[in-house]
Every structure is written in structure tokens, then in C-alpha cells.
Design an enzyme around this catalytic site. Structure first.
Site, PDB file in Angstrom:
ATOM      1  N   LYS A 119      20.590   7.666  -8.198  1.00 61.03           N
ATOM      2  CA  LYS A 119      20.935   8.924  -7.532  1.00 61.03           C
ATOM      3  C   LYS A 119      21.594   9.886  -8.538  1.00 61.03           C
ATOM      4  O   LYS A 119      21.284  11.065  -8.576  1.00 61.03           O
ATOM      5  CB  LYS A 119      21.882   8.641  -6.363  1.00 61.03           C
ATOM      6  CG  LYS A 119      21.969   9.787  -5.396  1.00 61.03           C
ATOM      7  CD  LYS A 119      22.331   9.350  -3.998  1.00 61.03           C
ATOM      8  CE  LYS A 119      22.279  10.548  -3.067  1.00 61.03           C
ATOM      9  NZ  LYS A 119      22.587  10.232  -1.699  1.00 61.03           N
ATOM     10  N   LYS A 198       2.785   2.003  -2.793  1.00 61.34           N
ATOM     11  CA  LYS A 198       3.630   1.061  -2.054  1.00 61.34           C
ATOM     12  C   LYS A 198       4.020   1.688  -0.708  1.00 61.34           C
ATOM     13  O   LYS A 198       4.398   2.860  -0.660  1.00 61.34           O
ATOM     14  CB  LYS A 198       4.884   0.793  -2.888  1.00 61.34           C
ATOM     15  CG  LYS A 198       5.859  -0.137  -2.216  1.00 61.34           C
ATOM     16  CD  LYS A 198       7.179  -0.226  -2.964  1.00 61.34           C
ATOM     17  CE  LYS A 198       8.107  -1.149  -2.224  1.00 61.34           C
ATOM     18  NZ  LYS A 198       9.444  -0.763  -2.084  1.00 61.34           N
ATOM     19  N   LYS A 201       9.056   4.360   3.648  1.00 61.83           N
ATOM     20  CA  LYS A 201       9.455   5.538   4.440  1.00 61.83           C
ATOM     21  C   LYS A 201       9.443   6.789   3.583  1.00 61.83           C
ATOM     22  O   LYS A 201       9.040   7.841   4.026  1.00 61.83           O
ATOM     23  CB  LYS A 201      10.910   5.393   4.906  1.00 61.83           C
ATOM     24  CG  LYS A 201      11.209   4.389   5.901  1.00 61.83           C
ATOM     25  CD  LYS A 201      12.650   4.546   6.402  1.00 61.83           C
ATOM     26  CE  LYS A 201      13.699   3.913   5.490  1.00 61.83           C
ATOM     27  NZ  LYS A 201      13.569   2.474   5.334  1.00 61.83           N
TER      28      LYS A 201
HETATM   29  P1  ADP Z   1      11.578   1.785   2.481  1.00 64.74           P
HETATM   30  O1  ADP Z   1      10.958   1.739   1.093  1.00 64.74           O
HETATM   31  O2  ADP Z   1      10.570   2.125   3.509  1.00 64.74           O
HETATM   32  O3  ADP Z   1      12.825   2.643   2.531  1.00 64.74           O
HETATM   33  P2  ADP Z   1      13.443  -0.388   2.625  1.00 64.74           P
HETATM   34  O4  ADP Z   1      13.932  -0.168   1.241  1.00 64.74           O
HETATM   35  O5  ADP Z   1      14.317  -0.068   3.772  1.00 64.74           O
HETATM   36  O6  ADP Z   1      12.007   0.315   2.809  1.00 64.74           O
HETATM   37  O7  ADP Z   1      12.947  -1.909   2.755  1.00 64.74           O
HETATM   38  C1  ADP Z   1      13.743  -2.992   3.145  1.00 64.74           C
HETATM   39  C2  ADP Z   1      13.109  -4.245   2.570  1.00 64.74           C
HETATM   40  O8  ADP Z   1      11.726  -4.348   3.005  1.00 64.74           O
HETATM   41  C3  ADP Z   1      13.031  -4.229   1.035  1.00 64.74           C
HETATM   42  O9  ADP Z   1      14.165  -4.856   0.478  1.00 64.74           O
HETATM   43  C4  ADP Z   1      11.794  -5.044   0.735  1.00 64.74           C
HETATM   44  O10 ADP Z   1      12.135  -6.406   0.675  1.00 64.74           O
HETATM   45  C5  ADP Z   1      10.908  -4.835   1.956  1.00 64.74           C
HETATM   46  N1  ADP Z   1       9.814  -3.877   1.702  1.00 64.74           N
HETATM   47  C6  ADP Z   1       9.834  -2.551   1.947  1.00 64.74           C
HETATM   48  N2  ADP Z   1       8.656  -1.973   1.646  1.00 64.74           N
HETATM   49  C7  ADP Z   1       7.845  -2.957   1.186  1.00 64.74           C
HETATM   50  C8  ADP Z   1       6.491  -3.018   0.727  1.00 64.74           C
HETATM   51  N3  ADP Z   1       5.722  -1.935   0.691  1.00 64.74           N
HETATM   52  N4  ADP Z   1       6.001  -4.204   0.344  1.00 64.74           N
HETATM   53  C9  ADP Z   1       6.777  -5.315   0.400  1.00 64.74           C
HETATM   54  N5  ADP Z   1       8.051  -5.336   0.834  1.00 64.74           N
HETATM   55  C10 ADP Z   1       8.599  -4.186   1.228  1.00 64.74           C
END
Ligand code: ADP
Ligand code: TRP
Length: 352
Positions: A119, A198, A201
């Protein structure tokens, strides 16, 4: 360096941030594995609403996300009879423990942590909540004497911080905390989003686990594909549409689609329709459980209340152990009474 003590009984713990509705990346990349581990030992899972406060600033939205996360987890198979499911902020003992840990946390250690560092590198203002996020996460883990913490790769650094802080505290004050180990959940399971990057969100390319079927269908039908002619044989490996289908299809459907790709002569529209149907079938039971739970709001409240009571008893015992060790006495009539069973469990814990 002294040898690590003999492993204590397996106690699995993980936290899930309620920062959005769960998407397939969250489910296949993390939640599914966490839930599978509920049979491996004593399991604690919590909804990390205090951590989410560093990003979700709308109270009504946070409230709804916490509720949805609880319902979603139970619908997806988290068994509250087996595992303790609770909301992080229902256990104030953890925030008190965070302070004790903060007093042994080197600034430099937190400055190297990626959430804050990234950040700052992007020139954005970071608050102390984000900076000290790994200390709260350490308290989350240590408060329950967790031995195994299943996490995605992005969280491994935080478990190392936790081990560091626990080691320092134990070195200063004696055998107080159990040192946890990270359990990296299947690194190969990187779920692609509707655009092939990937799924995340932040890229607005998610397929959410419990979204309305019509909305989900629309998203799936809009998945980006290449413009090669229908006749041309295609390699299923590396194709994100194929990868998404693979997650929700049966082994027979998967093999049939792989053959179709290699033969060529199909349209991506057909594959997308197959994906819509396979996804509906894969999550049908969970959707049904979710609908049942939503019709009975008292049930989810009762699950979270029972979880919080169990979690508080455990965290209270560890907090008392830590307070006593560093000289913060509890005196009759002053503050919260000492928790029952605050003695160190046999076989657990260890020094760095
Ligand atoms: P986002 O990228 O949507 O903000 P988060 O960081 O909240 O998702 O994700 C929480 C957990 O979900 C991560 O620690 C990871 O283990 C898993 N995760 C999120 N997106 C993926 C993905 N595209 N493939 C595999 N695991 C994922
Ligand atoms: N920081 C974790 C994440 O973003 C969530 C979390 C909070 C957590 N406390 C935890 C995970 C303790 C494991 C253990 O995914």
C-alpha cells in the site's frame, strides 16, 4: 537452537475475512480445504470482522457480510458440531492479547509485511490498523493454542510473524504460547476469473458461489474466449474456460470435454452451457442448505453464540496465562475474573 517440543494434538484454526461474497477462487482455493480439515482434529474457524474493518467502512454492509459469511460457510459444509465457528469480534480477549504482543513486536518486522508495504509503495495512506494487522492475526492464532493454520500463500508471511512474536514472548516470559505451523492449501489451485486472470474481487472477474442463477449464467456466457475457428482442435491445458469447468464437473464430464477440445469442431457457447449446468449441479446441495438456513435465522445465531462461548473460554485461558507470565496480575474485585483452566495444557507450546 533448542529442538521444537513434541507436537501437541492437532488444533486447526483459520480466519476468513468478510470483505465480499465468496467467489469460486475463495471456495476452491481456500474454504473447501479448510472445511475438509475439520475432521483432522479440533477445528476453529472464525469470520475476521476486525480485520475487515481495515477495508469495509460501511457498518450495514459489514453486518450483512458477516452474516452471509457464516451462513455460506455452514451451507458449504462447515459442521458446527465438529468445528467451532465464531465471529472474531465476539472474543474481546483477542484484542487484549494483541496489545501484549504489540509490546514485543519490532517495527521493522511490520514494515516488511506485504499488505502495508504494498500500500505504501503505491503511495496510498495506510492506517495503524493495516500496519498492525499481522499482530492481531498472531493473537487470533495464539489465543487458541492453534498448531496448524491452513492459509493461502499470501498469508504465510503472517504466520511467520506470529511464530516470531510467540517465540520472543516465550523467551522473555516462559512457556506461554504454542507455536503454530502454516499449512499451505494446494498452491496449484489458482482459480482463473471470467477474463482469464486470477479470479479476484479487485479484478471484477469473479463468479460468486451463491449468486442468483440467472446472474451467474450471464457471467458465464460472457467469459472471454479466443477467436480460433470452431473446427480447430484446441489444447485444454491453459484454457480458463476448461479450467473452470474442471472445478465443478464430474470426472466423466471432464474427460468428455477434454476429448472435445482435442478433436475440435465445437463452439465455446456449448462449453459455457455445460459449465452453467455443471456449476448448478455442483452447488445444488449447498444452495438448498443455504436457503434452509436463511429461513431459520435463529439457527445461525445459535451456532455463532455457541461458537463464541467456546472460543472465549479458550482465549480467556490463554490470555490469563500470558497476563500472569508478564506480571499483569488479576486481583479479586478488579477487572474480569480469571478464566477457568488457565494452566498451560500438557504437551502444547514451546520456545522458539
Ligand atoms: P480477493 O482476491 O477476491 O480479494 P481474498 O484475498 O479475500 O480474495 O481471498 C481469500 C483467500 O481465498 C486467499 O487467501 C486465497 O487463499 C483464496 N483465493 C482467492 N482468490 C483465489 C484464486 N483466484 N485462486 C485460488 N485461491 C484464491
Ligand atoms: N488475514 C487472513 C486473510 O486475509 C484472515 C485471518 C485473520 C486469518 N486472522 C487469521 C487467517 C488467523 C488465519 C489465521 O485471509
Amino acid at each position: 537452537m533448542p529442538a521444537e517440543p513434541s507436537p501437541s494434538p492437532l488444533r486447526v484454526l483459520s480466519g476468513i475475512q468478510p470483505t465480499g461474497r465468496f467467489h469460486w477462487g475463495n471456495y476452491f482455493g481456500a474454504i473447501r480445504q479448510y472445511i475438509e480439515l475439520q475432521t483432522a482434529g479440533d477445528a476453529y474457524y472464525f469470520i475476521a470482522d476486525l480485520h475487515a474493518l481495515t477495508t469495509v467502512r460501511e457498518p450495514a454492509r459489514l453486518r450483512a457480510l458477516v452474516h452471509d459469511a457464516a451462513v455460506d460457510l455452514v451451507a458449504l459444509g462447515l459442521d458446527p458440531e465438529r468445528a467451532t465457528l465464531f465471529v472474531q469480534s465476539d472474543v474481546p480477549e483477542v484484542t487484549e492479547l494483541t496489545w501484549l504482543l504489540m509490546t514485543v513486536t519490532p517495527m521493522g518486522l511490520l514494515e516488511r509485511c506485504h499488505a502495508y508495504k504494498d500500500k505504501k509503495a503505491r503511495g496510498l495512506a495506510a492506517d495503524a490498523g493495516l500496519f498492525t494487522y499481522p499482530v492481531l492475526m498472531s493473537a487470533d492464532i495464539l489465543a487458541y493454542d492453534a498448531t496448524v493454520v491452513p492459509v493461502g500463500e499470501d498469508q504465510v508471511q503472517h504466520i511467520e510473524v506470529c511464530r516470531d512474536l510467540a517465540g520472543t514472548f516465550n523467551h522473555l516470559y516462559g512457556d506461554v504460547f504454542t507455536l503454530p505451523k502454516p499449512r499451505l492449501v494446494e498452491a496449484g489451485a489458482r482459480v482463473p476469473g471470467t477474463d482469464g486472470q486470477k479470479m479476484s474481487k479487485s479484478y471484477e472477474n469473479t463468479i460468486d458461489v451463491f449468486e442468483e442463477p440467472a446472474v451467474q449464467k450471464k457471467k458465464i456466457m460472457r467469459i472471454t474466449t479466443d477467436s480460433r475457428p470452431m473446427e480447430e482442435p484446441k489444447d485444454p491445458a491453459g484454457d480458463h474456460l476448461f479450467a473452470l469447468h474442471e472445478l465443478v464437473a464430474t470426472p466423466t464430464q471432464r474427460a468428455a470435454l477434454a476429448d472435445l477440445y482435442r478433436r475440435g469442431g465445437f463452439g465455446y457457447g456449448e462449453v459455457k452451457k455445460a459449465l452453467v449446468e455443471a456449476a448448478a449441479r455442483f452447488f445444488a446441495e449447498a444452495r438448498q442448505r443455504r436457503a434452509d438456513l436463511e429461513r431459520d435465522p435463529d439457527r445461525i445465531e445459535a451456532i455463532l453464540a455457541a461458537g463464541a462461548a467456546r472460543a472465549r473460554a479458550q482465549a480467556g485461558a490463554v490470555l490469563d496465562r500470558a497476563r500472569q507470565a508478564c506480571g499483569l496480575e488479576r486481583r479479586p474485585g478488579r477487572g474480569r475474573p480469571r478464566a477457568a483452566g488457565s494452566a498451560r495444557p500438557a504437551g502444547g507450546g514451546g520456545s522458539p
